[in-house]
Design a protein around this motif. Structure first.
Motif, PDB file in Angstrom:
ATOM      1  N   UNK A  53       0.784  -1.228   0.000  1.00  0.00           N
ATOM      2  CA  UNK A  53       0.000   0.000   0.000  1.00  0.00           C
ATOM      3  C   UNK A  53       0.817   1.279   0.000  1.00  0.00           C
ATOM      4  N   UNK A  54       2.047   1.222   0.482  1.00  0.00           N
ATOM      5  CA  UNK A  54       2.855   2.443   0.614  1.00  0.00           C
ATOM      6  C   UNK A  54       3.877   2.629  -0.506  1.00  0.00           C
ATOM      7  N   UNK A  55       3.898   1.734  -1.466  1.00  0.00           N
ATOM      8  CA  UNK A  55       4.861   1.862  -2.572  1.00  0.00           C
ATOM      9  C   UNK A  55       4.417   3.001  -3.496  1.00  0.00           C
ATOM     10  N   UNK A  56       5.357   3.868  -3.904  1.00  0.00           N
ATOM     11  CA  UNK A  56       5.003   4.976  -4.806  1.00  0.00           C
ATOM     12  C   UNK A  56       4.325   4.449  -6.067  1.00  0.00           C
ATOM     13  N   UNK A  57       3.414   5.256  -6.625  1.00  0.00           N
ATOM     14  CA  UNK A  57       2.727   4.786  -7.823  1.00  0.00           C
ATOM     15  C   UNK A  57       2.382   5.903  -8.779  1.00  0.00           C
ATOM     16  N   UNK A  58       2.227   5.516 -10.023  1.00  0.00           N
ATOM     17  CA  UNK A  58       1.698   6.379 -11.074  1.00  0.00           C
ATOM     18  C   UNK A  58       0.362   5.777 -11.490  1.00  0.00           C
ATOM     19  N   UNK A  59      -0.663   6.597 -11.589  1.00  0.00           N
ATOM     20  CA  UNK A  59      -1.977   6.110 -12.014  1.00  0.00           C
ATOM     21  C   UNK A  59      -2.125   6.383 -13.507  1.00  0.00           C
ATOM     22  N   UNK A  60      -2.342   5.326 -14.263  1.00  0.00           N
ATOM     23  CA  UNK A  60      -2.504   5.433 -15.712  1.00  0.00           C
ATOM     24  C   UNK A  60      -3.977   5.241 -16.050  1.00  0.00           C
ATOM     25  N   UNK A  61      -4.612   6.289 -16.536  1.00  0.00           N
ATOM     26  CA  UNK A  61      -6.004   6.198 -16.986  1.00  0.00           C
ATOM     27  C   UNK A  61      -5.972   5.783 -18.452  1.00  0.00           C
ATOM     28  N   UNK A  62      -6.044   4.480 -18.677  1.00  0.00           N
ATOM     29  CA  UNK A  62      -5.940   3.916 -20.012  1.00  0.00           C
ATOM     30  C   UNK A  62      -7.292   3.967 -20.735  1.00  0.00           C
ATOM     31  N   UNK A  63      -7.265   3.786 -22.048  1.00  0.00           N
ATOM     32  CA  UNK A  63      -8.460   3.796 -22.908  1.00  0.00           C
ATOM     33  C   UNK A  63      -9.180   5.133 -22.846  1.00  0.00           C
ATOM     34  N   UNK A  64      -8.422   6.195 -22.540  1.00  0.00           N
ATOM     35  CA  UNK A  64      -9.016   7.534 -22.434  1.00  0.00           C
ATOM     36  C   UNK A  64      -9.433   8.072 -23.798  1.00  0.00           C
ATOM     37  N   UNK A  65      -8.964   7.433 -24.865  1.00  0.00           N
ATOM     38  CA  UNK A  65      -9.370   7.849 -26.212  1.00  0.00           C
ATOM     39  C   UNK A  65     -10.853   7.585 -26.456  1.00  0.00           C
TER      40      UNK A  65
END
Length: 428
Positions: free
Chosen positions: A322-334
């Motif tokens: 839970x505490x590991x750094x992350x990037x949130x990728x909002x995929x299929x946004x096209x």
């Protein structure tokens, strides 16, 4: 390997049954997902029955009056199996099977079936078999009381009924097999740990793709693998289907600027994912726990993506990640006209993995995070320490290099740990 899996399965007609007690945040979505899971297990949904009641019936899950309706509708629509949207108790399975006279499946059983179909590697097959047996074991034990009525009341084995004796033998066989499987998985886990330590010694950052099943993790991995020259033979199965892949695949992404990173594609998460399945896949999911960065991939086009994000975050906490750094990728946004892609907002990015839009920006974001612990440092390495120069050439970004009288002068961008490790050669 995109979509290379051949469909050789005959679809089984199945009737879905759910009980809405009001406790489910979005019961309709749960039933939609159950239908998608059924399709992933090569089952054709021919009908759906829903009952609204305060609590599920302890004996039949549905109300006693509903059982006849389920039986009649199953005959009417030609169902070959009946699938329930929850985990059923052993007595419920037994009672429903007796009344409905058709094979009874619950959601957990269905997910295990899908995992058994998808398992390809030795590790995945071992994990799935372990989870299946762990699912079966308490159900055998739960039947003991009923079967024991067939035998006598004495304490010796000879006085026990045939049903109870058979049950105990089955239970012992399953427990023995689970023990064997766990030993094999421990061996596989040690092999994976050895590989992980080898990657760790290289100082190359480790990144893991996580997220709800079918969010597009494998698509991202494949595009990055191809974009940075690893070749199509290094790609993984990519298909628009729940749990298309079960295996954790790790690839080294060489970005061309001496800032490589290992990228792991992991098994997708799911609402009501059986706990014993998470446990069985523990060694595989360790790639998540030991990652320097998590890429949380979200299907932004799915109207339930926020709920899926919550499930992913909850599962990560359960895994201790839970505490590991992350990037949130909002995929299929096209697929969402209100968003122009690629769009970056701090540790979030909107992109289309299938369209290859935004992946370069994502790669830059990854490098910014995982190489934040690197610093520019100058070293003067004596000529008889050529192995140190070789190390920096392989594991750091060498910005400048000069051959001086006392040795090789290097200006590098390297990990702080390497700066400390080779501090005797630091200069300037």
């Amino acid at each position: 390997m995109r979509g290379s899996e051949e469909n050789t399965y005959t679809y089984t007609k199945v009737l879905l049954v759910g009980v809405d007690t009001g406790e489910e945040q979005d019961f309709a979505y749960s039933m939609e997902e159950l239908a998608a899971l059924a399709q992933a297990a090569y089952k054709k949904v021919v009908g759906i029955i829903v009952q609204h009641m305060e609590t599920a019936n302890k004996s039949f899950y549905v109300g006693t009056g509903k059982v006849e309706e389920v039986r009649d509708y199953a005959r009417e629509c030609g169902a070959e199996e009946i699938l329930f949207d929850n985990t059923l108790s052993p007595s419920q399975v037994r009672n429903l099977g007796s009344e409905l006279e058709l094979p009874i499946l619950d959601r957990t059983n269905l997910i295990l079936d899908i995992f058994a179909i998808r398992a390809r590697t030795r590790e995945a097959k071992l994990q799935v078999e372990t989870a299946r047996l762990q699912y079966m074991l308490p159900r055998l034990v739960g039947m003991r009381e009923n079967l024991s009525r067939q035998g006598g009341t004495g304490g010796s084995m000879s006085n026990k009924g045939a049903g109870e004796t058979k049950l105990e033998l089955d239970r012992r066989k399953i427990e023995h097999r689970i023990s064997e499987l766990k030993k094999e998985l421990e061996e596989v886990s040690r092999e994976r740990e050895t590989m992980r330590k080898k990657r760790g010694r290289s100082r190359t950052p480790q990144v893991a793709l996580v997220g709800y099943t079918n969010a597009g993790k494998s698509t991202i991995l494949n595009h990055l693998v191809e974009q940075y020259g690893a070749g199509r033979e290094k790609t993984v199965l990519e298909k628009d289907m729940l749990f298309a892949t079960l295996d954790t695949n790790v690839r080294c992404i060489h970005t061309g600027d001496r800032k490589p990173f290992f990228l792991a594609d992991t098994v997708g998460f799911l609402h009501k994912l059986p706990h014993n399945l998470v446990q069985a896949f523990g060694s595989t999911l360790e790639e998540v726990v030991y990652a320097d960065l998590l890429i949380h991939v979200v299907d932004y086009s799915d109207p339930h993506h926020r709920q899926q994000m919550e499930v992913t975050e909850e599962t990560l906490r359960e895994l201790g990640a839970g505490d590991i750094p992350r990037i949130v990728v909002y995929n299929k946004a096209d697929r969402c006209p209100e968003v122009s892609i690629p769009k970056r907002r701090e540790s979030r990015i909107y992109l289309s993995a299938a369209g290859g839009i935004g992946l370069e920006e994502l790669t830059e974001m990854i490098k910014e995070v995982v190489y934040a612990s690197h610093e520019d440092t100058c070293f003067l390495v004596p000529y008889d320490k050529g192995n140190v120069v070789s190390y920096f050439m392989e594991h750091a970004t060498v910005l400048e290099q000069e051959y001086r009288e006392s040795g090789v002068w290097l200006r590098t961008n390297c990990h702080k740990g390497d700066t400390e490790k080779y501090k005797e050669f630091r200069c300037g």
